[in-house]
Write a protein that holds these residues in place. Structure first.
Motif, mmCIF file in Angstrom:
data_model
loop_
_atom_site.group_PDB
_atom_site.id
_atom_site.type_symbol
_atom_site.label_atom_id
_atom_site.label_comp_id
_atom_site.label_asym_id
_atom_site.label_seq_id
_atom_site.Cartn_x
_atom_site.Cartn_y
_atom_site.Cartn_z
ATOM 1 N N ILE A 16 7.300 29.307 7.560
ATOM 2 C CA ILE A 16 6.940 30.715 7.413
ATOM 3 C C ILE A 16 7.569 31.258 6.138
ATOM 4 O O ILE A 16 8.764 31.105 5.893
ATOM 5 C CB ILE A 16 7.407 31.527 8.635
ATOM 6 N N GLU A 17 6.744 31.875 5.345
ATOM 7 C CA GLU A 17 7.197 32.494 4.100
ATOM 8 C C GLU A 17 7.306 34.006 4.335
ATOM 9 O O GLU A 17 6.353 34.648 4.769
ATOM 10 C CB GLU A 17 6.183 32.207 2.987
ATOM 11 N N ASP A 18 8.497 34.546 4.088
ATOM 12 C CA ASP A 18 8.722 35.986 4.234
ATOM 13 C C ASP A 18 8.525 36.679 2.900
ATOM 14 O O ASP A 18 8.902 36.154 1.847
ATOM 15 C CB ASP A 18 10.151 36.257 4.724
ATOM 16 N N TYR A 36 9.136 40.405 0.831
ATOM 17 C CA TYR A 36 9.946 41.625 0.826
ATOM 18 C C TYR A 36 9.487 42.548 -0.297
ATOM 19 O O TYR A 36 9.095 42.079 -1.365
ATOM 20 C CB TYR A 36 11.425 41.288 0.587
ATOM 21 N N SER A 92 11.971 41.600 6.014
ATOM 22 C CA SER A 92 10.660 41.226 5.487
ATOM 23 C C SER A 92 9.592 42.185 5.995
ATOM 24 O O SER A 92 9.626 42.629 7.135
ATOM 25 C CB SER A 92 10.314 39.791 5.867
ATOM 26 N N SER A 93 8.665 42.495 5.125
ATOM 27 C CA SER A 93 7.606 43.423 5.492
ATOM 28 C C SER A 93 6.308 42.707 5.842
ATOM 29 O O SER A 93 5.408 43.293 6.426
ATOM 30 C CB SER A 93 7.371 44.433 4.370
ATOM 31 N N SER A 94 6.217 41.436 5.502
ATOM 32 C CA SER A 94 5.062 40.629 5.908
ATOM 33 C C SER A 94 5.452 39.155 5.874
ATOM 34 O O SER A 94 6.399 38.766 5.187
ATOM 35 C CB SER A 94 3.848 40.898 5.023
ATOM 36 N N GLN A 95 4.731 38.364 6.640
ATOM 37 C CA GLN A 95 4.991 36.930 6.724
ATOM 38 C C GLN A 95 3.673 36.174 6.630
ATOM 39 O O GLN A 95 2.610 36.713 6.904
ATOM 40 C CB GLN A 95 5.669 36.552 8.053
#
Length: 148
Positions: free
Chosen positions: A39-41, A43, A50-53
């Motif tokens: 999973i790549e976070d 920011y 993190s605001s999306s993954q």
């Protein structure tokens, strides 16, 4: 409500190399299935969390432990398909593995890393690794179905 599909007994297991003949694997004592995702976070400039993954990579591996030395000598590193049926407890489940609660797995994989071990006058054990692969990069290598 009672839990179902709680046992991991392997009733049938076969390795079919690409373009080859199926090799039955008997005496399977354990099957370890590993499904991992990277999973790549992402920011924002001042984000603390993190605001999306995004899932950028999924890896599936199976490790089989079995006592069939003959099968081990027939499995060579390379691509193919591992099929197996798992089901209920060994005492109350049909020997075929077909019945209530059974599941069949079909795993497109690369066979690799075979280890043999055993002591004098004891059962031998083989540990075979299978690494999932897919031709299109989108279809999961491991598929599940319920036998008829």
């Amino acid at each position: 409500m009672a839990a179902t599909r709680t046992f991991m007994n392997v009733f049938a297991c076969n390795w079919t190399p690409t373009g080859g003949t199926a090799v039955p694997i008997t005496g399977v004592t354990a099957l370890s299935i590993s499904c991992k995702d990277h999973i790549e976070d992402f920011y924002g400039d001042f984000d603390r969390f993190s605001s999306s993954q995004s899932v950028t990579q999924s890896v599936q591996d199976i490790q089989a432990h079995y006592a069939d030395l003959e099968a081990a000598t027939k499995i060579v590193a390379g691509p193919g398909v591992l099929t197996f049926t798992i089901g209920g407890n060994a005492k109350n489940f049909p020997a075929s593995g077909v019945g209530s609660g059974a599941l069949t797995g079909t795993f497109a994989a690369l066979a690799h890393s075979l280890d043999y071990s055993g002591d004098h006058s004891k059962f031998g054990m083989c540990t075979q690794n299978f690494h999932g692969s897919t031709s299109d990069g989108a279809t999961p290598p491991l598929a599940w179905s319920a036998p008829a």
